[in-house]
Write a protein that holds these residues in place. Structure first.
Motif, PDB file in Angstrom:
ATOM      1  N   LEU A  41       0.832  -1.203   0.000  1.00 14.96           N
ATOM      2  CA  LEU A  41       0.000   0.000   0.000  1.00 14.96           C
ATOM      3  C   LEU A  41       0.869   1.256   0.000  1.00 14.96           C
ATOM      4  CD1 LEU A  41      -2.750  -1.133   2.543  1.00 14.96           C
ATOM      5  CD2 LEU A  41      -2.922  -1.055   0.059  1.00 14.96           C
ATOM      6  N   TRP A  42       1.967   1.221   0.754  1.00 15.68           N
ATOM      7  CA  TRP A  42       2.870   2.373   0.809  1.00 15.68           C
ATOM      8  C   TRP A  42       3.515   2.618  -0.557  1.00 15.68           C
ATOM      9  CZ3 TRP A  42       4.530   6.601   3.128  1.00 15.68           C
ATOM     10  CH2 TRP A  42       5.807   7.072   2.852  1.00 15.68           C
ATOM     11  N   THR A  80      -1.116  -1.856  -6.680  1.00 18.59           N
ATOM     12  CA  THR A  80      -0.986  -2.519  -5.370  1.00 18.59           C
ATOM     13  C   THR A  80      -0.825  -4.025  -5.522  1.00 18.59           C
ATOM     14  OG1 THR A  80      -2.402  -0.797  -4.451  1.00 18.59           O
ATOM     15  CG2 THR A  80      -2.029  -2.721  -3.092  1.00 18.59           C
ATOM     16  N   PHE A 140      -3.607   3.494  -8.429  1.00 16.84           N
ATOM     17  CA  PHE A 140      -3.422   2.867  -7.116  1.00 16.84           C
ATOM     18  C   PHE A 140      -3.938   1.426  -7.094  1.00 16.84           C
ATOM     19  CE2 PHE A 140      -4.984   1.932  -2.814  1.00 16.84           C
ATOM     20  CZ  PHE A 140      -3.803   2.105  -2.098  1.00 16.84           C
ATOM     21  N   ILE A 187      -9.412   2.008   1.374  1.00 20.06           N
ATOM     22  CA  ILE A 187      -8.572   3.189   1.123  1.00 20.06           C
ATOM     23  C   ILE A 187      -9.152   4.034  -0.008  1.00 20.06           C
ATOM     24  CG2 ILE A 187      -6.307   3.906   0.295  1.00 20.06           C
ATOM     25  CD1 ILE A 187      -5.123   1.572   1.822  1.00 20.06           C
ATOM     26  N   ILE A 243      -7.841  -2.241  -0.378  1.00 15.87           N
ATOM     27  CA  ILE A 243      -7.867  -1.245  -1.450  1.00 15.87           C
ATOM     28  C   ILE A 243      -9.222  -0.541  -1.484  1.00 15.87           C
ATOM     29  CG2 ILE A 243      -7.835  -0.951  -3.950  1.00 15.87           C
ATOM     30  CD1 ILE A 243      -5.807  -3.212  -4.090  1.00 15.87           C
ATOM     31  N   THR A 261       1.547   6.227  -7.048  1.00 18.87           N
ATOM     32  CA  THR A 261       0.382   7.013  -7.469  1.00 18.87           C
ATOM     33  C   THR A 261       0.652   8.506  -7.364  1.00 18.87           C
ATOM     34  OG1 THR A 261      -1.099   5.252  -6.766  1.00 18.87           O
ATOM     35  CG2 THR A 261      -2.071   7.431  -7.036  1.00 18.87           C
ATOM     36  N   MET A 262       1.235   8.911  -6.236  1.00 16.43           N
ATOM     37  CA  MET A 262       1.537  10.333  -6.035  1.00 16.43           C
ATOM     38  C   MET A 262       2.533  10.825  -7.079  1.00 16.43           C
ATOM     39  SD  MET A 262       2.987  12.197  -2.595  1.00 16.43           S
ATOM     40  CE  MET A 262       1.739  11.356  -1.625  1.00 16.43           C
ATOM     41  N   SER A 303      -5.888   8.818  -9.909  1.00 17.44           N
ATOM     42  CA  SER A 303      -5.298   8.203  -8.715  1.00 17.44           C
ATOM     43  C   SER A 303      -5.830   6.794  -8.495  1.00 17.44           C
ATOM     44  CB  SER A 303      -5.587   9.071  -7.485  1.00 17.44           C
ATOM     45  OG  SER A 303      -5.064  10.371  -7.654  1.00 17.44           O
ATOM     46  N   SER A 352       2.594   1.564  -3.512  1.00 13.13           N
ATOM     47  CA  SER A 352       1.586   1.934  -4.507  1.00 13.13           C
ATOM     48  C   SER A 352       1.145   3.382  -4.308  1.00 13.13           C
ATOM     49  CB  SER A 352       0.380   0.998  -4.392  1.00 13.13           C
ATOM     50  OG  SER A 352      -0.590   1.334  -5.349  1.00 13.13           O
ATOM     51  N   GLY A 353       1.019   3.807  -3.041  1.00 10.55           N
ATOM     52  CA  GLY A 353       0.681   5.203  -2.783  1.00 10.55           C
ATOM     53  C   GLY A 353       1.755   6.149  -3.285  1.00 10.55           C
ATOM     54  N   PHE A 408     -10.317   7.830   0.314  1.00 11.31           N
ATOM     55  CA  PHE A 408      -9.721   8.847  -0.565  1.00 11.31           C
ATOM     56  C   PHE A 408     -10.788   9.642  -1.287  1.00 11.31           C
ATOM     57  CE2 PHE A 408      -6.411  10.799  -2.897  1.00 11.31           C
ATOM     58  CZ  PHE A 408      -6.840  10.915  -4.201  1.00 11.31           C
TER      59      PHE A 408
END
Length: 309
Positions: free
Chosen positions: A94-95, A245, A241, A293, A290, A101-102, A237, A97-98, A297
């Motif tokens: 998750l980290w 993931t 994301f 989250i 997912i 994404t960013m 996003s 992939s985040g 989001f």
């Protein structure tokens, strides 16, 4: 001889014929709507709901040799909760992939903005150029980054030839940063296109009105362009994301031990380990994580958009 002035009635039902005609038309419209919806409903059922249903059912089974014990049990979920490796890989996935994404959204937004606001001719050509790298295989693009980030790759060779380093930088390859960089490039088109569509729909007269009222470029961007383009940013996003993931190809080729993600573990459960119920359990846990989250989001983004508006 009698004369009736009201609507003609049906002897069997007692309803006026005009009402029967309206009911038939309504049923016809409903049937037409269902006929249009049915292909989509069929595809969603066969392609999405049925596989997810199979995974859910299988997650409560037990692997016995090359077969299954179909007695329902929560042992797989208990094992996933008790063994730290599963939680650690899920959090890392998750980290990373985040971060991917960013990075993708931040790097892709200027490109989408440029095409939407500064390209006035041949926009289709620019769209084709954006998608051009993605005409090749995903695997080939990942291998290309392996060549760029390798010990004897493009970056290390250039830095050594320039005399900036004496030995190859080992952290470029087989690391979390290598996975994030590759994922950001591999999914860039899926970020640029929805943000471009969102930016293209902005009414340019709003920007002209803001200019007439004394707003500068930064104020126009923060007050008008960014809030109105948030739907595209949110779509981009989510498009990045969700698939990144569960990706296992990029972590396998570029991640090394520190870059492994939950997708690698799921792939091994279905392949090398031959424990399909455990793989199904990890897949369900990943989907639920997912989904939670993504929903959070969307709620936060909607709240921010309302505050900015």
């Amino acid at each position: 001889m009698s004369i009736t002035n009201g609507p003609m009635s049906d002897d069997a039902t007692g309803l006026p014929k005009t009402s029967r005609l309206g009911a038939l038309l309504q049923r016809s419209e409903a049937a037409r709507g269902f006929s249009l919806l049915s292909p989509t409903l069929f595809i969603m059922t066969v392609g999405i709901l049925v596989p997810i249903g199979i995974l859910v059912v299988m997650s409560f089974w037990t692997q016995v040799g090359f077969g299954f014990d179909t007695t329902a049990t929560t042992a797989n979920y208990q094992m996933a909760a008790e063994r730290p490796i599963y939680g650690a890989l899920l959090r890392r996935s998750l980290w990373m992939s985040g971060m991917a994404t960013m990075a993708t959204v931040i790097l892709s937004y200027p490109m989408a903005y440029f095409v939407a606001f500064h390209v006035h001719r041949n926009k289709m050509m620019w769209i084709v150029l954006i998608t051009l790298p993605f005409w090749t295989s995903y695997l080939l693009r990942v291998f290309a980054w392996k060549v760029v980030l390798g010990y004897q790759g493009v970056i290390n060779s250039a830095l050594m030839n320039l005399g900036l380093i004496e030995a190859p930088l080992e952290f470029l390859l087989y690391s979390q940063s290598a996975v994030v960089i590759t994922l950001a490039h591999a999914w860039a088109a899926f970020a640029i296109l929805p943000m471009y569509v969102s930016l293209e729909k902005i009414d340019k007269s709003l920007l002209e009105a803001a200019t007439d009222l004394g707003d500068g470029p930064i104020a126009r961007f923060l007050r008008i362009t960014l809030p109105l383009s948030l739907p595209g940013v949110i779509s981009a996003s989510l498009l990045i994301f969700i698939p990144t993931t569960g990706d296992y190809i990029t972590p396998t080729l570029l991640g090394g031990p520190d870059g492994a993600m939950i997708g690698n573990l799921i792939q091994k459960q279905f392949g090398a380990v031959n424990n399909w119920p455990m793989g199904a359990t990890l897949s369900i846990i990943l989907m639920l994580s997912i989904g939670a989250i993504a929903l959070s989001f969307m709620l936060i983004a909607n709240f921010v958009r309302k505050r900015i508006s």
